[in-house]
Scaffold this motif. Structure first.
Motif, PDB file in Angstrom:
ATOM      1  N   ASN A   1      43.489  47.931  45.081  1.00  0.00           N
ATOM      2  CA  ASN A   1      43.015  48.476  43.585  1.00  0.00           C
ATOM      3  C   ASN A   1      41.491  47.931  43.429  1.00  0.00           C
ATOM      4  O   ASN A   1      41.162  48.194  42.131  1.00  0.00           O
ATOM      5  CB  ASN A   1      43.843  47.582  42.871  1.00  0.00           C
ATOM      6  N   ALA A   2      41.069  47.574  44.351  1.00  0.00           N
ATOM      7  CA  ALA A   2      39.470  46.883  44.015  1.00  0.00           C
ATOM      8  C   ALA A   2      38.729  48.061  43.551  1.00  0.00           C
ATOM      9  O   ALA A   2      37.767  47.891  42.545  1.00  0.00           O
ATOM     10  CB  ALA A   2      38.850  46.594  45.444  1.00  0.00           C
ATOM     11  N   CYS A   3      38.692  49.314  44.357  1.00  0.00           N
ATOM     12  CA  CYS A   3      37.759  50.418  43.748  1.00  0.00           C
ATOM     13  C   CYS A   3      38.042  50.811  42.339  1.00  0.00           C
ATOM     14  O   CYS A   3      36.955  50.942  41.520  1.00  0.00           O
ATOM     15  CB  CYS A   3      37.765  51.521  44.712  1.00  0.00           C
ATOM     16  N   THR A   4      39.261  50.716  41.862  1.00  0.00           N
ATOM     17  CA  THR A   4      39.578  51.198  40.468  1.00  0.00           C
ATOM     18  C   THR A   4      39.034  50.121  39.551  1.00  0.00           C
ATOM     19  O   THR A   4      38.320  50.319  38.393  1.00  0.00           O
ATOM     20  CB  THR A   4      41.082  51.264  40.404  1.00  0.00           C
TER      21      THR A   4
ATOM     22  N   ARG B   1      37.421  59.986  43.136  1.00  0.00           N
ATOM     23  CA  ARG B   1      37.523  61.189  43.860  1.00  0.00           C
ATOM     24  C   ARG B   1      38.256  60.794  45.222  1.00  0.00           C
ATOM     25  O   ARG B   1      38.698  61.536  45.926  1.00  0.00           O
ATOM     26  CB  ARG B   1      36.362  61.981  44.064  1.00  0.00           C
ATOM     27  N   ASP B   2      37.621  59.551  45.810  1.00  0.00           N
ATOM     28  CA  ASP B   2      38.146  59.252  47.052  1.00  0.00           C
ATOM     29  C   ASP B   2      38.379  57.613  47.145  1.00  0.00           C
ATOM     30  O   ASP B   2      37.189  57.025  46.654  1.00  0.00           O
ATOM     31  CB  ASP B   2      37.369  59.765  47.957  1.00  0.00           C
ATOM     32  N   SER B   3      39.154  57.059  47.795  1.00  0.00           N
ATOM     33  CA  SER B   3      39.195  55.652  47.715  1.00  0.00           C
ATOM     34  C   SER B   3      39.909  55.184  49.103  1.00  0.00           C
ATOM     35  O   SER B   3      41.031  55.740  49.542  1.00  0.00           O
ATOM     36  CB  SER B   3      40.115  55.349  46.657  1.00  0.00           C
ATOM     37  N   ARG B   4      39.157  54.422  49.747  1.00  0.00           N
ATOM     38  CA  ARG B   4      39.566  53.793  51.272  1.00  0.00           C
ATOM     39  C   ARG B   4      39.324  52.370  51.476  1.00  0.00           C
ATOM     40  O   ARG B   4      38.647  51.869  50.820  1.00  0.00           O
ATOM     41  CB  ARG B   4      38.940  54.765  52.552  1.00  0.00           C
ATOM     42  N   VAL B   5      40.124  51.746  52.233  1.00  0.00           N
ATOM     43  CA  VAL B   5      39.928  50.397  52.550  1.00  0.00           C
ATOM     44  C   VAL B   5      39.901  50.321  54.209  1.00  0.00           C
ATOM     45  O   VAL B   5      40.660  50.781  54.601  1.00  0.00           O
ATOM     46  CB  VAL B   5      41.195  49.598  52.099  1.00  0.00           C
TER      47      VAL B   5
ATOM     48  N   SER C   1      46.549  51.791  40.520  1.00  0.00           N
ATOM     49  CA  SER C   1      47.788  51.889  40.905  1.00  0.00           C
ATOM     50  C   SER C   1      47.625  51.257  42.370  1.00  0.00           C
ATOM     51  O   SER C   1      46.469  51.111  42.736  1.00  0.00           O
ATOM     52  CB  SER C   1      48.365  53.604  41.296  1.00  0.00           C
ATOM     53  N   THR C   2      48.812  51.276  43.296  1.00  0.00           N
ATOM     54  CA  THR C   2      48.639  50.684  44.644  1.00  0.00           C
ATOM     55  C   THR C   2      47.752  51.486  45.694  1.00  0.00           C
ATOM     56  O   THR C   2      47.267  51.046  46.461  1.00  0.00           O
ATOM     57  CB  THR C   2      49.870  50.381  45.262  1.00  0.00           C
ATOM     58  N   THR C   3      47.327  52.874  45.008  1.00  0.00           N
ATOM     59  CA  THR C   3      46.585  53.624  46.030  1.00  0.00           C
ATOM     60  C   THR C   3      45.310  53.562  45.466  1.00  0.00           C
ATOM     61  O   THR C   3      44.326  54.527  46.012  1.00  0.00           O
ATOM     62  CB  THR C   3      47.071  55.129  45.789  1.00  0.00           C
ATOM     63  N   GLY C   4      44.824  52.830  44.617  1.00  0.00           N
ATOM     64  CA  GLY C   4      43.567  52.744  44.061  1.00  0.00           C
ATOM     65  C   GLY C   4      42.971  53.683  42.883  1.00  0.00           C
ATOM     66  O   GLY C   4      41.775  53.787  42.545  1.00  0.00           O
TER      67      GLY C   4
END
Length: 209
Positions: A38-41, A61-65, A177-180
């Motif tokens: 959730n850091a990016c959000t 638009r895109d979020s990755r860890v 959300s858990t997906t960022g």
């Protein structure tokens, strides 16, 4: 107008145009209550609030860890090819611990009124077109250094010259959300941003002591 830059930031701006790109490198206290997914959000929403982005007109638009603890760190090594991690780091409690790095990468957009300045509870505008709101594309990399209680942010903001087809009709709200957050299709990151990340290094880790 001169922008005040706090001690924990370095800011670089393309002065070729009034609406040039802005690069910010920022050292923040580690947000222990924010999970990596959730850091990016969290950081993009914080930036949107600082920019006073119009409500409902923000998106990720895109979020990755990536993690240094993963078995396959090749992609992380390519992304931050110049970054050297020490074997151990000294925590603020004076203890030695293995250095752990989580990298959160995101690309988003925000609709803001450029030239606004906030003083206390009052917002003023320095632009000739006070009501003109513009999209800016934001590329963000959060280096999460839990061992030294630090979130290090690298953010590149680029004003958009042309609107993206159909974007006005999309749901632009950022939803945690858990997906960022709300992901609106995966896009390529700019060559400039990739070069910035590839050249980034921490030369003195005692900075976080």
């Amino acid at each position: 107008q001169v922008r005040q830059v706090p001690d924990n930031q370095e800011v670089y701006q393309d002065c070729a145009e009034e609406t040039g790109a802005v690069l910010v490198i920022e050292i923040l206290e580690y947000q222990k209550d924010i999970p990596n997914n959730n850091a990016c959000t969290f950081f993009l929403k914080d930036l949107a609030d600082a920019n006073e982005a119009l409500s409902g007109e923000q998106c990720i638009r895109d979020s990755r860890v990536f993690s240094s603890e993963d078995d396959d760190t090749m992609e992380l090594g390519e992304l931050l090819s110049n970054l050297s991690l020490p074997t151990t780091t000294t925590t603020r409690m004076g203890e030695d611990a293995s250095c752990q790095l989580h990298v959160c990468l995101a690309r988003g957009s925000q609709k803001v009124i450029q030239g606004k300045t906030k003083k206390g509870n009052t917002t003023t505008s320095t632009t000739s077109d006070n009501n003109a709101a513009h999209w800016i594309d934001v590329e963000l990399c959060a280096l999460r250094l839990k061992n030294v209680d630090t979130d290090l942010l690298i953010t590149l903001s680029i004003p958009r010259r042309e609107p993206v087809m159909g974007e006005e009709e999309e749901n632009m709200g950022v939803v945690g959300s858990t997906t960022g957050g709300t992901v609106v299709g995966e896009e390529q990151y700019s060559d400039v941003f990739r070069k910035i990340l590839a050249s980034f290094n921490i030369r003195d880790w005692s900075l976080f002591g």
